[in-house]
Design a protein around this motif. Structure first.
Motif, PDB file in Angstrom:
ATOM      1  N   ILE A   1      12.985 -86.288 144.216  1.00  0.00           N
ATOM      2  CA  ILE A   1      12.956 -84.854 144.509  1.00  0.00           C
ATOM      3  C   ILE A   1      13.236 -84.667 145.995  1.00  0.00           C
ATOM      4  O   ILE A   1      12.605 -85.311 146.846  1.00  0.00           O
ATOM      5  N   TYR A   2      14.186 -83.782 146.286  1.00  0.00           N
ATOM      6  CA  TYR A   2      14.578 -83.518 147.667  1.00  0.00           C
ATOM      7  C   TYR A   2      14.133 -82.112 148.068  1.00  0.00           C
ATOM      8  O   TYR A   2      14.243 -81.168 147.283  1.00  0.00           O
ATOM      9  N   ASP A   3      13.667 -82.003 149.309  1.00  0.00           N
ATOM     10  CA  ASP A   3      13.492 -80.695 149.922  1.00  0.00           C
ATOM     11  C   ASP A   3      14.875 -80.256 150.418  1.00  0.00           C
ATOM     12  O   ASP A   3      15.482 -80.932 151.248  1.00  0.00           O
ATOM     13  N   ILE A   4      15.372 -79.136 149.904  1.00  0.00           N
ATOM     14  CA  ILE A   4      16.747 -78.737 150.220  1.00  0.00           C
ATOM     15  C   ILE A   4      16.885 -78.373 151.688  1.00  0.00           C
ATOM     16  O   ILE A   4      17.955 -78.557 152.286  1.00  0.00           O
ATOM     17  N   ARG A   5      15.827 -77.851 152.297  1.00  0.00           N
ATOM     18  CA  ARG A   5      15.892 -77.492 153.711  1.00  0.00           C
ATOM     19  C   ARG A   5      16.044 -78.721 154.598  1.00  0.00           C
ATOM     20  O   ARG A   5      16.908 -78.784 155.463  1.00  0.00           O
ATOM     21  N   THR A   6      15.167 -79.710 154.381  1.00  0.00           N
ATOM     22  CA  THR A   6      15.164 -80.890 155.243  1.00  0.00           C
ATOM     23  C   THR A   6      16.084 -81.992 154.724  1.00  0.00           C
ATOM     24  O   THR A   6      16.378 -82.939 155.448  1.00  0.00           O
ATOM     25  N   LYS A   7      16.497 -81.866 153.428  1.00  0.00           N
ATOM     26  CA  LYS A   7      17.360 -82.863 152.779  1.00  0.00           C
ATOM     27  C   LYS A   7      16.681 -84.230 152.695  1.00  0.00           C
ATOM     28  O   LYS A   7      17.351 -85.262 152.610  1.00  0.00           O
ATOM     29  N   GLN A   8      15.340 -84.236 152.702  1.00  0.00           N
ATOM     30  CA  GLN A   8      14.581 -85.480 152.635  1.00  0.00           C
ATOM     31  C   GLN A   8      13.834 -85.578 151.307  1.00  0.00           C
ATOM     32  O   GLN A   8      13.386 -84.565 150.768  1.00  0.00           O
ATOM     33  N   PRO A   9      13.692 -86.806 150.771  1.00  0.00           N
ATOM     34  CA  PRO A   9      12.893 -86.972 149.539  1.00  0.00           C
ATOM     35  C   PRO A   9      11.427 -86.633 149.799  1.00  0.00           C
ATOM     36  O   PRO A   9      10.902 -86.848 150.890  1.00  0.00           O
ATOM     37  N   ILE A  10      10.770 -86.074 148.788  1.00  0.00           N
ATOM     38  CA  ILE A  10       9.357 -85.730 148.889  1.00  0.00           C
ATOM     39  C   ILE A  10       8.642 -86.253 147.650  1.00  0.00           C
ATOM     40  O   ILE A  10       9.246 -86.763 146.722  1.00  0.00           O
ATOM     41  N   ASP A  11       7.308 -86.115 147.661  1.00  0.00           N
ATOM     42  CA  ASP A  11       6.520 -86.512 146.502  1.00  0.00           C
ATOM     43  C   ASP A  11       6.825 -85.589 145.326  1.00  0.00           C
ATOM     44  O   ASP A  11       7.260 -84.459 145.497  1.00  0.00           O
ATOM     45  N   VAL A  12       6.556 -86.055 144.144  1.00  0.00           N
ATOM     46  CA  VAL A  12       6.832 -85.275 142.939  1.00  0.00           C
ATOM     47  C   VAL A  12       5.966 -84.032 142.914  1.00  0.00           C
ATOM     48  O   VAL A  12       4.755 -84.093 143.134  1.00  0.00           O
ATOM     49  N   LEU A  13       6.587 -82.877 142.678  1.00  0.00           N
ATOM     50  CA  LEU A  13       5.843 -81.619 142.535  1.00  0.00           C
ATOM     51  C   LEU A  13       5.409 -81.455 141.080  1.00  0.00           C
ATOM     52  O   LEU A  13       6.215 -81.636 140.170  1.00  0.00           O
ATOM     53  N   PRO A  14       4.142 -81.079 140.833  1.00  0.00           N
ATOM     54  CA  PRO A  14       3.688 -80.887 139.452  1.00  0.00           C
ATOM     55  C   PRO A  14       4.518 -79.849 138.705  1.00  0.00           C
ATOM     56  O   PRO A  14       4.687 -79.931 137.500  1.00  0.00           O
ATOM     57  N   LEU A  15       5.062 -78.894 139.424  1.00  0.00           N
ATOM     58  CA  LEU A  15       5.834 -77.825 138.793  1.00  0.00           C
ATOM     59  C   LEU A  15       7.034 -78.371 138.039  1.00  0.00           C
ATOM     60  O   LEU A  15       7.402 -77.860 136.982  1.00  0.00           O
ATOM     61  N   PHE A  16       7.653 -79.443 138.522  1.00  0.00           N
ATOM     62  CA  PHE A  16       8.842 -79.965 137.875  1.00  0.00           C
ATOM     63  C   PHE A  16       8.532 -80.566 136.505  1.00  0.00           C
ATOM     64  O   PHE A  16       9.391 -80.628 135.643  1.00  0.00           O
ATOM     65  N   HIS A  17       7.282 -80.994 136.298  1.00  0.00           N
ATOM     66  CA  HIS A  17       6.928 -81.525 134.985  1.00  0.00           C
ATOM     67  C   HIS A  17       7.000 -80.440 133.927  1.00  0.00           C
ATOM     68  O   HIS A  17       7.442 -80.675 132.801  1.00  0.00           O
TER      69      HIS A  17
END
Length: 439
Positions: A248-264
């Motif tokens: 999962i990428y933060d589109i602003r920073t373009k860096q990978p982040i931890d999994v957000l529960p919302l995506f499940h």
């Protein structure tokens, strides 16, 4: 009664046929309300306007969120409507503005200037109040600019309509409405055309950037680079899943982040259509993910799949009703292209690797050796040692035991070279050809 019903029908016509810009709905009913005030007085204009807002706020939202939206928006919109009508009217009357049968254009000139100035002041303070207490982000400069256009056209239509008042009040109101409707349609079509062309160009450019991408990293970087220019958002995340691996990428920073529960929840089997919300009160409980209170609009594309690639995206924005079905369709098409290009890039990498790998020893081949050598010399990586060697008496092995045994010897030597490489990161090895190898 017939006159009132007809005039109320005009008010509703403009309420429901509105223009949306920057999260604000411009109904252009101001021209009809101003016409009603100049001919019938403030009370009559307020009553028709308030009833029109009541009907519009209740009927204009889809059934799933209708009551939430009505409870949230109707009180504040009814209050703003009262202020938008009453305060400019009070300024108009305080400056001696004529109404009814005593109306003349010359006497109304200065009072109308006061009327417009009051509208601008009310617009400015409305933005401050909405930003502070409802946490809705409105650009007051854009609001004042658009209000100037709306009220300018509205005043023009009302004044032209009054010209026909002596013939019949309904004829005068109809003329005023037709002029206002024509201006509104021209403005709406021009604005929609410019916006559609601009959106189409941005999305077409993004698709072209994806289609010319060859490798996985290049494809992902291309999408992350273009997304901030395609749709406005305050926060945005994109989930890319390949071969059961999710990033999962933060589109602003373009860096990978931890999994957000919302995506499940967004990648569940029963969610295959875009999710669009315009106000925070529309969200369900499963979407409360600790965002600031001024995040209202939400656009989520739950699952776009091609082969083993699955992509989900979610955007939040401060502006109310920032996204619509057109935005969702354009973004979905772009993500489908992204999935296909990403899948193709994996095949490209596989073909690239195979073309530079010796199938028997699984070491790089001579083509890979020359490419690596050019990179080493270009990078001035010195000291640099090159060892070219072969297997002694390898022809005797093939002649005595056969080529299958010779292949086993080559494969075993390749395995031993790979063991050395694991122990030394700076060793490059390749099968140069036949029984010749290079380090």
């Amino acid at each position: 009664i017939v006159n009132t019903l007809y005039l109320f029908g005009l008010v509703l016509l403009f309420q429901f046929d509105n223009v949306r810009r920057g999260g604000i709905y411009y109904t252009f009913q101001e021209g009809i309300i101003l016409f009603l005030f100049l001919n019938y007085g403030l009370t009559y204009a307020l009553i028709l306007s308030q009833v029109g807002i009541l009907v519009f706020q209740f009927m204009s939202h889809r059934k799933a969120i209708r009551w939430k939206r009505f409870a949230y928006l109707y009180p504040i919109n009814a209050l703003f409507d009262l202020v938008y009508i009453s305060l400019p009217v009070f300024a108009y009357e305080a400056l001696g503005g004529p109404i009814g049968s005593s109306f003349t254009y010359t006497k109304a000139l200065i009072p109308f200037i006061g009327f417009l100035i009051t509208v601008f002041l009310v617009s400015y303070f409305q933005c401050l109040l909405v930003n502070r207490f409802l946490f809705l982000k409105y650009d007051w400069q854009r609001l004042v600019k658009l209000q100037s256009l709306v009220y300018g056209i509205s005043m023009l239509s009302a004044l032209l309509g009054i010209w026909f008042y002596d013939e019949s009040p309904l004829v005068a109101a109809t003329v005023s409405a037709l002029i206002l409707f024509l201006f509104k349609r021209l403005l709406q079509e021009r604005g929609d055309l410019l916006e559609a062309n601009d959106n189409a160009k941005r999305f077409d450019d993004a698709k072209e950037h994806l289609l010319i991408s060859r490798f996985e990293r290049e494809t992902i970087d291309s999408l992350l680079l273009d997304l901030p220019h395609l749709l406005p958002f305050s926060e945005g995340w994109i989930s890319i899943q390949q071969q059961r691996k999710q990033v999962i990428y933060d589109i602003r920073t373009k860096q990978p982040i931890d999994v957000l529960p919302l995506f499940h929840s967004l990648t569940a089997d029963d969610l295959h259509t875009p999710i669009i919300y315009g106000l925070r009160c529309d969200w369900g409980n499963d979407i409360q993910i600790g965002l600031p209170v001024d995040r209202h609009s939400m656009l989520a594309i739950p699952s776009i799949t091609s082969g083993e690639v699955d992509v989900s995206i979610i955007l939040f924005h401060q502006v109310a009703d920032a996204y619509d079905a057109t935005n969702a369709d354009e973004l979905s098409r772009l993500l489908r292209i992204f999935c296909r290009v990403l899948e193709r890039s994996r095949e490209t990498v596989q073909l690239y690797t195979e073309s530079r790998t010796d199938a028997l020893t699984e070491l790089p081949n001579s083509r890979a050796f020359y490419e690596h050598g050019r990179q080493e010399f270009a990078a001035d990586c010195y000291p640099l040692s090159v060892i070219l060697f072969d297997i002694d008496h390898f022809k005797r092995v093939n002649d005595t035991y056969g080529h299958k045994v010779g292949d086993l010897v080559l494969r075993e030597l390749g395995r031993r070279i790979q063991v050395i490489q694991l122990q030394h990161d700076d060793v490059f090895a390749a099968r140069y050809g036949g029984e010749e190898f290079v380090l």
